[in-house]
Every structure is written in structure tokens, then in C-alpha cells.
Design a protein around this motif. Sequence first.
Motif, PDB file in Angstrom:
ATOM      1  N   ARG A  13       0.838  -1.210   0.000  1.00 56.13           N
ATOM      2  CA  ARG A  13       0.000   0.000   0.000  1.00 56.13           C
ATOM      3  C   ARG A  13       0.873   1.260   0.000  1.00 56.13           C
ATOM      4  N   VAL A  16       2.502   1.695  -3.537  1.00 58.55           N
ATOM      5  CA  VAL A  16       1.554   2.208  -4.526  1.00 58.55           C
ATOM      6  C   VAL A  16       1.237   3.673  -4.232  1.00 58.55           C
ATOM      7  N   ASP A  20       1.742   6.962  -6.662  1.00 57.79           N
ATOM      8  CA  ASP A  20       0.635   7.853  -7.006  1.00 57.79           C
ATOM      9  C   ASP A  20       0.920   9.292  -6.616  1.00 57.79           C
ATOM     10  N   SER A  71       4.459  -2.633  -9.843  1.00 55.64           N
ATOM     11  CA  SER A  71       3.285  -1.876  -9.414  1.00 55.64           C
ATOM     12  C   SER A  71       1.992  -2.495  -9.927  1.00 55.64           C
ATOM     13  N   HIS A  72       2.026  -3.076 -11.136  1.00 56.21           N
ATOM     14  CA  HIS A  72       0.823  -3.717 -11.671  1.00 56.21           C
ATOM     15  C   HIS A  72       0.401  -4.902 -10.797  1.00 56.21           C
ATOM     16  N   ARG A  75      -0.905  -3.547  -7.334  1.00 59.35           N
ATOM     17  CA  ARG A  75      -2.281  -3.042  -7.384  1.00 59.35           C
ATOM     18  C   ARG A  75      -3.277  -4.190  -7.467  1.00 59.35           C
ATOM     19  N   ARG A  76      -2.937  -5.204  -8.268  1.00 58.26           N
ATOM     20  CA  ARG A  76      -3.846  -6.345  -8.404  1.00 58.26           C
ATOM     21  C   ARG A  76      -3.997  -7.082  -7.073  1.00 58.26           C
ATOM     22  N   GLU A  79      -6.164  -5.016  -4.741  1.00 59.39           N
ATOM     23  CA  GLU A  79      -7.575  -5.086  -5.122  1.00 59.39           C
ATOM     24  C   GLU A  79      -8.195  -6.406  -4.670  1.00 59.39           C
TER      25      GLU A  79
END
Length: 312
Positions: A13, A16, A20, A71-72, A75-76, A79
Motif C-alpha cells: 500500500r 503504490v 501515485d 506496481s501492476h 495493485r492487483r 484489489e
Amino acid sequence: MNDVDAVSLRALRLFVAVLDEGSFSEVARRTGVAPSSVSRVIQQLEQQLHTQLLYRNTRALAPTEAGLAFSHYARRMLEQADEAARTLQEREQLPGGLVRINAPVVFGQRHLAPWLASLAERYPKLTVELTQTDDYVDPLHTAADLLIRIGVLNDSSMHARPLARLRYRLAASPAYLAQFGTPRTPEDLHAHRCLVFKGSSGPQRWFFRPRHSEQPWQAYSLRGPLTGNNAETLTQAALDGLGLVLFPSWLIGEALHQGRLVRLLPEYQASITLEPSTLAALYPRSRLPSRNVRAVVDFLVEKLGTPPYWDR
């Protein structure tokens, strides 16, 4: 356990968030921790992964190629973790709020509408928005949480909960049989008045093979005094003695039980397709079903039964 196994959700977290925001200090301000703590977590993450994730200078932060790729995945994973947490929380709550259902017109009238009051009684906080259409609906773009569909299941983008296998019945009214006689084999149908459904791809063919057999299906292209694209109209015509119909038992089962229609050729399997057809509840594979969707599907499974009540 290796280093990668020990990567925490907290570290993901923060990583990411840094991507951002582009700043340790801004992430620290938002999360209420010291900038040095945020920086230390990212450094530990890089050590665990044995790769540099961020380029650092006095003006900005930017992801390395490895950092962008990671990062991909991060994020997955976040989620999925959030969705799993919501699912567990929802299991402890009663269904409530809006659930949008899309269903075929006639099936909705026959087998959903009669149960809506019972559904509302069981889940008084649930609001149902029911849209009934026989047009093609793109499940990934339609405003629906749950689709009830009838036919061959071949959409890999959807998760399907089968509700019932479709069974087709050849039938005619007692008045028709008294006037024109009873067919004994599928070949006899050429001499009878067949009421055939005609969809966008043309008139349906009827398929037959001996019951309890794996022999190839035999196709029959049949004609009669009425062809139409509305199953209810063709059913009513059969009830009025105009001819024979081949429809699923969910549509004509009640008329068969009441004796208003008589099942024909019971020693044969009948179908309108070479592939098994199913009544199913669908929702996109990309989503976990919400508590509202689970509640509605479980309710339908309970009410329809196994086998479904129209086949008993």
C-alpha cells in the motif's frame, strides 16, 4: 519462507501510494507516519525483492522499469485483498440496497415474478430492479449485477451458476390429437401441423434421438400453419388446437401437468440444439458476487429446487 513471501500488504500500500503521490512526505502526511518510516518501508521492500523499485532525487521520485512492472502486480494484489475483505464483511451483514437483475421476458413473468414478494419478505432491505428483455445483453457493459440466461453456456468472460438443465417437450392439445391423431415416431411429424419458433437465424430445427441413448441426434425441418418469434403466442396456438410445439418444460410444464397439453414421443429425447442448454445465473468473472447477488441466487436455487418444480 523466502523474502518475497514476507512482503506485507502494508508495504504494498505504501509503495503504490508513493507512486501515485510522487513523494514520501505527501504519503507520510496522508498516512500519519514519518517520511523516514515510509522511506524505510520502501527500502526494505526493495531488499526483499532484490531490485531497485524507485529512482530518488531531491526533486521527485520515479519508478524504475522493475518498479513499474511490480506496481501492476501490487495493485492487483491489493484489489484482491480488499475484495476478499469486503466479501468476508458482507457475509456478516444482511443483504440490502439495490440489486439489478436482467432476465428473459417470459421466464421472468412465469418464474421470477411469483417469487418477488417472498424475496422482499426475506430481505426487506433489498431493492430489486428487474429488467426483462429477450435482446442480446452484453454482460460486461450492461447495468446489471445478475443476468438470468437460458441457452448454451459459452461465454468464458462470465461466471455461471447453473440453476436447471433445460428439458424440451413435444406437445399438443387433446383436441388436436383427437382430430389429427398421435405421432408415434419423429418421422410422423412431417404429416402433422408443427408450430415452429422462428428467430433471427431462421426457423428452429427440431432434434430427436431415442431416450437413454447416445446415438447422434436426427434433425427435422418441419412446417405448419403458424411460424412465429413469440413463444407465448405459439404456446397459446397449441393450446387452441392449431398444432404441435417443441418447447422447454419451464414454458409448457404447467399446461402439461394440467392436461391442457399432452406430451408426445416420450420415448425420445427432444431438443432444439445439439449442445446442452441450461438455465443459469451469470455475473462477470472479473467480480466476486456481492452479498445481494449471492442472496438472490441462493434464493432462486432454493425456490426452483432440484429438479426444478416444473419438471416434477
